[in-house]
Design a protein around this motif. Structure first.
Motif, PDB file in Angstrom:
ATOM      1  N   GLY A  96     -12.082  12.938   5.441  1.00 16.92           N
ATOM      2  CA  GLY A  96     -11.265  11.758   5.169  1.00 16.92           C
ATOM      3  C   GLY A  96     -12.122  10.533   4.897  1.00 16.92           C
ATOM      4  O   GLY A  96     -11.845   9.754   3.962  1.00 16.92           O
TER       5      GLY A  96
ATOM      6  N   THR B 294       0.830  -1.207   0.000  1.00 15.94           N
ATOM      7  CA  THR B 294       0.000   0.000   0.000  1.00 15.94           C
ATOM      8  C   THR B 294       0.860   1.250   0.000  1.00 15.94           C
ATOM      9  O   THR B 294       0.597   2.207  -0.738  1.00 15.94           O
TER      10      THR B 294
ATOM     11  N   ILE C 197     -12.519   8.379   1.344  1.00 14.80           N
ATOM     12  CA  ILE C 197     -12.377   6.934   1.229  1.00 14.80           C
ATOM     13  C   ILE C 197     -13.550   6.344   0.445  1.00 14.80           C
ATOM     14  O   ILE C 197     -13.368   5.543  -0.478  1.00 14.80           O
TER      15      ILE C 197
ATOM     16  N   PHE D 204       1.087   4.160  -2.705  1.00 17.41           N
ATOM     17  CA  PHE D 204       0.824   5.521  -2.208  1.00 17.41           C
ATOM     18  C   PHE D 204       1.952   6.476  -2.593  1.00 17.41           C
ATOM     19  O   PHE D 204       1.699   7.582  -3.073  1.00 17.41           O
TER      20      PHE D 204
ATOM     21  N   ALA E 107      -5.906   0.476  -2.177  1.00 18.12           N
ATOM     22  CA  ALA E 107      -5.670   1.166  -0.910  1.00 18.12           C
ATOM     23  C   ALA E 107      -4.652   2.291  -1.052  1.00 18.12           C
ATOM     24  O   ALA E 107      -4.813   3.368  -0.465  1.00 18.12           O
ATOM     25  N   GLY E 108      -3.590   2.077  -1.825  1.00 16.73           N
ATOM     26  CA  GLY E 108      -2.577   3.108  -2.004  1.00 16.73           C
ATOM     27  C   GLY E 108      -3.131   4.339  -2.695  1.00 16.73           C
ATOM     28  O   GLY E 108      -2.800   5.480  -2.335  1.00 16.73           O
TER      29      GLY E 108
ATOM     30  N   LEU F 290      -5.528   6.150  -0.253  1.00 13.71           N
ATOM     31  CA  LEU F 290      -4.766   6.870   0.755  1.00 13.71           C
ATOM     32  C   LEU F 290      -4.230   8.185   0.200  1.00 13.71           C
ATOM     33  O   LEU F 290      -4.248   9.219   0.884  1.00 13.71           O
ATOM     34  N   ARG F 291      -3.771   8.173  -1.050  1.00 16.37           N
ATOM     35  CA  ARG F 291      -3.316   9.418  -1.682  1.00 16.37           C
ATOM     36  C   ARG F 291      -4.452  10.432  -1.766  1.00 16.37           C
ATOM     37  O   ARG F 291      -4.260  11.629  -1.492  1.00 16.37           O
TER      38      ARG F 291
ATOM     39  N   VAL G 225      -7.111  10.652   0.143  1.00 15.19           N
ATOM     40  CA  VAL G 225      -7.436  11.146   1.478  1.00 15.19           C
ATOM     41  C   VAL G 225      -6.474  12.262   1.878  1.00 15.19           C
ATOM     42  O   VAL G 225      -6.890  13.321   2.360  1.00 15.19           O
ATOM     43  N   VAL G 226      -5.182  12.032   1.675  1.00 13.48           N
ATOM     44  CA  VAL G 226      -4.182  13.042   2.035  1.00 13.48           C
ATOM     45  C   VAL G 226      -4.400  14.321   1.220  1.00 13.48           C
ATOM     46  O   VAL G 226      -4.356  15.442   1.761  1.00 13.48           O
TER      47      VAL G 226
END
Length: 254
Positions: free
Chosen positions: A147, A7, A151, A11, A106-107, A110-111, A113-114
């Protein structure tokens, strides 16, 4: 451990791509700031008129809605990137590596979300500059909601993009869903201003509960039924979207 490592590999690759071409990040942030600058003063006039259902602090009401709008348009359209990766053979090359298929999803999520959290912080600072006042705890709670929304929406967007593999299908499909959600969630104006039938339809949309919880947090109200409803809806939506996306990614990349 392998899933976490994979992940983070995906990411880091996605973050590097975003940093090389930050145009989409900037463009995604410009729209809500324009709403803040051009629509916010109108809300101040409406609030000054003591319209029923409209709070006195218009920017404290408006900014949580703009944060959700940022999530809707920022995360819902990320599926275009996976279509491009599929077309250029990136997904095909990942299939022949030992990288976890779920880590490919997932990676990327996650990007997103950030990215949205960074945009959300900038939007909140802009709101403060326009006169918004909110407790730090309320702002942190709202960023948590953003966040979770990121997702949910990015996972579904990647799923639709991976399954359709066509921008011509993805764009109208997303607009058909996102625009009604935005209108029915009370982003711009309180849904209490609408007729009963419209409020009834709005109660069936998940983002209505999330926005109400965020506005309560901005007012300093945390331990309320509205907050509980918002948390349960947000977490439930994220779990459902991740489950659907996970099944699709495992099947498509098997």
């Amino acid at each position: 451990m392998s899933f976490a490592r994979d992940t983070m590999l995906i990411f880091r690759r996605q973050i590097k791509l975003s940093l090389r071409n930050p145009a989409w990040v900037i463009i995604g942030l410009i729209q809500p700031i324009l709403y803040l600058a051009f629509f916010g003063p109108l809300l101040s006039k409406v609030a000054a008129g003591a319209v029923a259902g409209f709070p006195a602090g218009s920017y404290s009401f408006f900014v949580p809605g703009l944060l959700i709008q940022l999530g809707l348009f920022g995360a819902a359209f990320v599926g275009f990137t996976i279509i491009a990766d599929w077309r250029y053979g990136v997904i095909e090359r990942l299939r022949v590596t030992p990288v976890s298929r779920l880590a490919i999803l997932a990676g990327r999520v996650l990007r997103d979300v950030v990215t949205l959290l960074v945009q959300g912080v900038v939007l909140v600072l802009a709101g403060v500059a326009f006169g918004m006042r909110a407790p730090l705890g309320g702002i942190l709670v709202s960023l948590w909601f953003i966040g979770i929304v990121a997702i949910s929406l990015s996972a579904i967007s990647y799923t639709v993009g991976l399954l359709t593999k066509s921008e011509d299908v993805l764009a109208p499909a997303i607009n058909m869903v996102v625009v009604p959600l935005m209108l029915l969630s009370g982003i711009m104006l309180p849904m209490t201003l609408g007729p009963g039938w419209l409020q009834g339809i709005a109660r069936a949309t998940p983002f209505r509960y999330i926005i109400d919880a965020m506005r309560g947090a901005f007012a300093g109200h945390y331990l309320t039924m509205i907050m509980l409803e918002g948390v349960l809806v947000a977490v439930g939506l994220a779990i459902a979207c991740l489950w659907i996306a996970g099944r699709a990614f495992v099947r498509e990349n098997a």
